[in-house]
Design an enzyme around this catalytic site. Structure first.
Site, PDB file in Angstrom:
ATOM      1  N   CYS B 193      -2.977  -7.612  37.523  1.00 13.97           N
ATOM      2  CA  CYS B 193      -4.154  -6.738  37.506  1.00 13.97           C
ATOM      3  C   CYS B 193      -4.080  -5.595  38.512  1.00 13.97           C
ATOM      4  CB  CYS B 193      -5.403  -7.580  37.679  1.00 13.97           C
ATOM      5  SG  CYS B 193      -5.523  -8.806  36.356  1.00 13.97           S
ATOM      6  N   HIS B 326     -11.934  -2.688  43.169  1.00 17.62           N
ATOM      7  CA  HIS B 326     -11.379  -3.570  42.154  1.00 17.62           C
ATOM      8  C   HIS B 326     -12.550  -4.161  41.362  1.00 17.62           C
ATOM      9  CE1 HIS B 326      -8.450  -6.019  40.171  1.00 17.62           C
ATOM     10  NE2 HIS B 326      -8.978  -7.142  40.584  1.00 17.62           N
ATOM     11  N   GLU B 337     -13.841  -8.866  48.493  1.00 15.68           N
ATOM     12  CA  GLU B 337     -13.511  -7.438  48.534  1.00 15.68           C
ATOM     13  C   GLU B 337     -14.445  -6.710  49.497  1.00 15.68           C
ATOM     14  OE1 GLU B 337     -13.319  -5.562  44.720  1.00 15.68           O
ATOM     15  OE2 GLU B 337     -12.674  -3.642  45.565  1.00 15.68           O
ATOM     16  N   LYS B 357     -15.444  -1.261  36.219  1.00 17.43           N
ATOM     17  CA  LYS B 357     -15.324  -2.462  35.387  1.00 17.43           C
ATOM     18  C   LYS B 357     -16.701  -2.917  34.904  1.00 17.43           C
ATOM     19  CE  LYS B 357     -10.933  -4.259  37.196  1.00 17.43           C
ATOM     20  NZ  LYS B 357     -10.640  -3.481  38.409  1.00 17.43           N
ATOM     21  N   HIS B 362     -12.580  -5.678  32.443  1.00 16.39           N
ATOM     22  CA  HIS B 362     -11.313  -5.713  33.164  1.00 16.39           C
ATOM     23  C   HIS B 362     -10.184  -5.480  32.162  1.00 16.39           C
ATOM     24  CE1 HIS B 362      -8.160  -6.438  35.803  1.00 16.39           C
ATOM     25  NE2 HIS B 362      -8.636  -7.450  36.504  1.00 16.39           N
ATOM     26  N   PHE B 419      -3.575 -11.556  40.521  1.00 20.40           N
ATOM     27  CA  PHE B 419      -2.972 -12.887  40.592  1.00 20.40           C
ATOM     28  C   PHE B 419      -1.629 -12.757  41.307  1.00 20.40           C
ATOM     29  CE2 PHE B 419      -4.717 -15.583  36.800  1.00 20.40           C
ATOM     30  CZ  PHE B 419      -6.002 -15.391  37.271  1.00 20.40           C
TER      31      PHE B 419
END
Lengths: 431, 434
Positions: B193, B326, B337, B357, B362, B419
């Site tokens: 991502c 993000h 975050e 997002k 996403h 990830f």
């Protein structure tokens, strides 16, 4: 080459190889792999990892036995799939070989403090994990999908798992470029060190053997012995009888460090990364591929500030693939000119098979050994060199392992050619 | 690092986006500023077995206008989306490809480029000096899904060569380059991502080092039942709406898309009179080395990525005008975050920070590439997109709730986390003429 790179080469940060870790079907250390290649050993054996009935091929370069705990101790390996285990072991061995850590279960505290980076080349990471996750969710319903498998379904999973295992907190990246992936990873790591973004980076590749990719390549007619055109059931690079590659698995990582940082910690220097080049075969067919190989080699030589005459030997990417081998030979010859006609060449996939993402890292590790001991493996099984190939290989006898004089191993060349067009070249130098 | 050691400056001169709220940078930008949501019941596959049903798919996508030279039937959906974004970006930059020079005798050249009367002729790109760097999470997941369907049906005999010629993720970058005839460096970075930012960072290095004169950099992902099943199993998918940084947020919504940025050496872009959206001032990468799917509890890796990006750009935190978060909308991501951003910018920081997002879902490997395009547009137009669905914010940060804002944007920072603990921050700066 644009941008006057060659002229500024003198002032830039130098990148040295201070060690390597290898997991392969022909040995679990650079020296063991090198000895096996020089002896002409074959990685092919009957596959036990998965059922091959119903497939017209039954042999591959399976690592067996593979016992990760023999290397990394009793820590819980359950969250790691096979690709991650291969990479974690290679990283352990590379950290130990380069003097960053002792073999054993403890994370390398010094490595964590140094924010060592990790750049991994791979084609699939684990297409088996991805497919198993999908099939389980389909069979049993999404509530039974495996969270563990999902975490490993990303293509950067092995790099992430190895970073967690060894506390590698620096740059962490994964590159996919087919058979060129491992060399792309070494190239990117070199740039990160040159640019001052890292002082130490583990770089190489990892690939597992699994049913999904083996069956896929079989159905694509890419595996040796899977096509009804010739009786040769082994991979024979550059041979007129070649009919495909032998799939293999493993991992390999080189420890690349900025030269003065390596010297400051008293690390032994095995080789220097002098330069690299990369290009893509945008045009289809053999001419397009040969052109891209030639450009990658020329760029690597320019980056290294080396002339064709200074190149002592070549570790070629050739795997026994009918069109790609020829394109590689022509591309190298176009870039090296007269030198190509007398250049000692090895193609270790004759022995090791095609490890996809790890292949070029194996090539680089083996050539670092050649720099050290002067032994250049032959090309086992090569008996009938394809007529007209611009390679200085004996036309009637197998290419045999030979010994190079020190002068012939000051600067050596690795080429990596992906069947889908990704081409890369690397110039390594003696320390 | 000194300016000389860093090499050449890098300009963003073209943007191409294919998203759940539209195609092409103008439509996407207008819809993001208008707060339009791209969520609808999933149509790619049956969600009957799931307890969530929303997705952010690219509706009605046709590859026909974009995949002109290759056969779209012989590539996966992510490759098609990527080629569309690449063509849009190249045209936006006033550039065209120069087919025929790359050695393919069978190609009739680039006669198919559309041009309105009166519009200046697009400048042709030198193929060997043009490279491609793309990011992805899943590559071409539908190809492995097709394989699995056959496996479970006992129909493996139906699997042909296409599994291995379509599935490997490096085919996305390869297809973009083949379609456009780009013969320079070609790199696929499957950094999940954060992949779009990773590809952008790689392209910046390539240009700074003089290894290419033009780079297409971005990311692409196709909507996938594998991705959907995974996030559903983790309980990470929101049932109704995506509300990043809201205390009642229930998760992310999976999406798909592609974005490509045209990057050129700054001076060369100026010389050819290109429109420069922004300069890529720097980037920073790091790895948590902590957990595969959960961020570090103190935001360790994210802090180091942001700090490195600022150092690379030679900027202080107070010089940043806008942060593209993000901001997935999962409880954990957004909390950590916010902690990480607070550590870099100060707990009481007032730099506007928003998550698109909340509108696009996403889009996986495409996400940070789309967000990079948004940062370039924010710097170019002095507007910033909102965080939609924000009613009860996580903390006192200025999340640009529910309405776009006009604001002088000198510097925009784009954050992405993945990830594997892969963190990447990129920084875009208003172009200075000196």
């Amino acid at each position: 080459m644009t941008g006057g790179r060659g002229s500024s080469a003198a002032g830039r940060r130098r990148v040295v190889v201070t060690g390597a870790g290898v997991v392969s079907p022909l040995g679990d250390s650079p020296a063991a792999l090198h000895r096996a290649l020089a002896a002409g050993a074959s990685a092919r054996k009957p596959i036990e990892l998965f059922e091959t009935s119903g497939i017209g091929c039954h042999e591959a370069g399976e690592i067996r036995p593979f016992d990760p705990q023999a290397y990394v101790g009793e820590r819980n390996l359950r969250p790691l799939d096979r690709t991650s285990r291969l990479l974690v072991v290679a990283a352990q061995l590379a950290l130990a070989d380069s003097g960053w850590a002792a073999i054993g279960p403890r994370p390398a505290a010094a490595a964590a403090a140094a924010e060592i980076g990790l750049v991994v080349g791979t084609t699939f990471c684990s297409v088996r994990t991805i497919a198993e996750f999908d099939r389980r969710a389909l069979r049993l319903g999404p509530t039974h999908a495996s969270p563990l498998d999902f975490a490993n379904s990303v293509i950067n999973a092995a790099a992430g798992q190895a970073a967690i295992w060894h506390r590698l907190r620096g740059v962490n990246s994964t590159l996919a470029g087919g058979e060129a992936s491992g060399l792309q990873a070494i190239a990117q790591a070199t740039e990160l060190v040159r640019a001052g973004r890292a002082d130490a980076v583990l770089a190489g590749g990892a690939e597992e053997l699994c049913f999904e990719s083996f069956f896929g390549y079989y159905r694509a007619g890419r595996l040796c012995g899977s096509q009804d055109r010739g009786a040769v059931e082994r991979p024979v690079p550059f041979d007129a009888r070649r009919n495909g590659f032998s799939l293999s698995e493993g991992a390999a990582l080189l420890m690349l460090e900025e030269a003065s940082a390596a010297a400051a910690r008293g690390a032994a220097v095995r080789a220097e990364v002098l330069g690299w080049g990369a290009a893509f075969a945008a045009a289809s067919g053999e001419a397009g591929m040969a052109g891209a190989v030639a450009r990658a080699v020329r760029l690597a030589l320019a980056d290294a500030g080396a002339t064709p005459a200074e190149i002592g030997c070549l570790s070629a990417s050739a795997s026994g693939s009918s069109t790609v081998d020829r394109a590689e030979a022509r591309g190298v010859a176009a870039a090296l000119g007269e030198r190509a006609a007398e250049l000692p060449v090895t193609a270790i996939k004759a022995m090791l098979g095609e490890g996809l993402g790890v292949s070029a890292a194996w090539q680089a590790v083996d050539l670092v050994e050649t720099i050290g001991d002067g032994v250049l493996p032959g090309i086992a099984g090569l008996e009938q060199l394809e007529p007209g190939l611009p390679m200085p290989l004996p036309e009637t006898a197998p290419a045999v392992t030979r010994r190079l004089e020190p002068a012939a191993r000051q600067r050596v060349l690795v080429t990596a050619v992906g069947a889908d067009g990704h081409c890369a070249a690397l110039v390594l130098g003696a320390p | 690092m000194s300016e000389a050691a860093k090499g050449r400056r890098v300009a963003v001169t073209g943007l191409g986006t294919v998203t759940p709220v539209g195609t092409g940078k103008d439509e996407v930008w207008a819809n993001l500023l208008a707060g339009r949501l791209g969520f609808a019941p999933v149509t790619s596959f049956d969600t009957g077995a799931f307890n969530v049903h929303l997705g952010a798919e690219v509706q009605g996508f046709s590859s026909a206008p974009y995949v002109r030279r290759l056969d779209p039937g012989r590539m996966g959906r992510a490759s098609q989306l990527a080629i569309a974004a690449a063509r849009l970006a190249l045209a936006d930059a006033g550039l065209c490809c120069k087919l025929g020079d790359a050695g393919d005798a069978g190609d009739a050249g680039d006669a198919g480029e559309h041009r309105d009367p009166g519009e200046p002729a697009a400048r042709a790109v030198e193929p060997e000096q043009a490279g491609v760097a793309m990011g992805t999470t899943s590559g071409e997941p539908r190809e492995v899904e097709r394989f699995d369907d056959r496996y479970l049906a006992g129909e493996l005999d139906a699997v042909g060569a296409e599994f291995m010629t379509l599935y490997p993720c490096h085919m996305i970058a390869a297809h973009v380059a083949r379609e456009l005839g780009f013969a320079g460096i070609n790199t696929m970075i499957p950094a999940a991502c954060a992949a779009g930012n990773y590809a952008l960072a790689h392209a910046v290095d390539v240009l700074r080092a003089g290894r290419a004169e033009l780079m297409l950099a971005g990311g692409a992902d196709a909507f996938s039942r594998i991705t959907y099943a995974g996030f559903a199993r983790l309980g990470a998918i929101a049932p109704e709406r995506c509300q990043p940084f809201d205390r009642r947020r229930k998760g992310m919504i999976p999406g798909e898309g592609a974005a490509v940025l045209v990057l050129e050496p700054f001076d060369a872009a100026r010389r050819r009179g290109a429109r420069i959206y922004a300069e890529v001032a720097g980037y920073g990468l790091s790895c948590d080395a902590h957990h595969m799917t959960a961020a570090h509890p103190e935001g360790d890796g994210a802090v180091r990525a942001m700090s490195r990006a600022l150092a690379d750009a030679g900027l202080a935190p107070e010089q940043v005008s806008y942060i593209s978060a993000h901001g997935t909308g999962t409880p954990t991501n957004d909390r950590l975050e916010a902690i990480a951003v607070g550590r870099v910018f100060g707990a009481g920081m007032r730099v506007p920070i928003s998550s698109i997002k909340s509108m696009l879902g996403h889009t996986m490997g495409a996400a940070s590439a789309i967000e990079a395009a948004v940062c370039a547009l924010a710097v170019a137009t002095d507007e910033i997109p909102p965080t939609m669905g924000l009613e009860d914010p996580e903390n006192d940060f200025d999340y640009v709730p529910n309405e776009a804002r006009r604001l002088r944007v000198e510097v925009a920072m784009n954050n992405a986390y993945a990830f594997g603990g892969n963190n990447a921050s990129t920084i875009f700066k208003k172009c200075e003429l000196s």
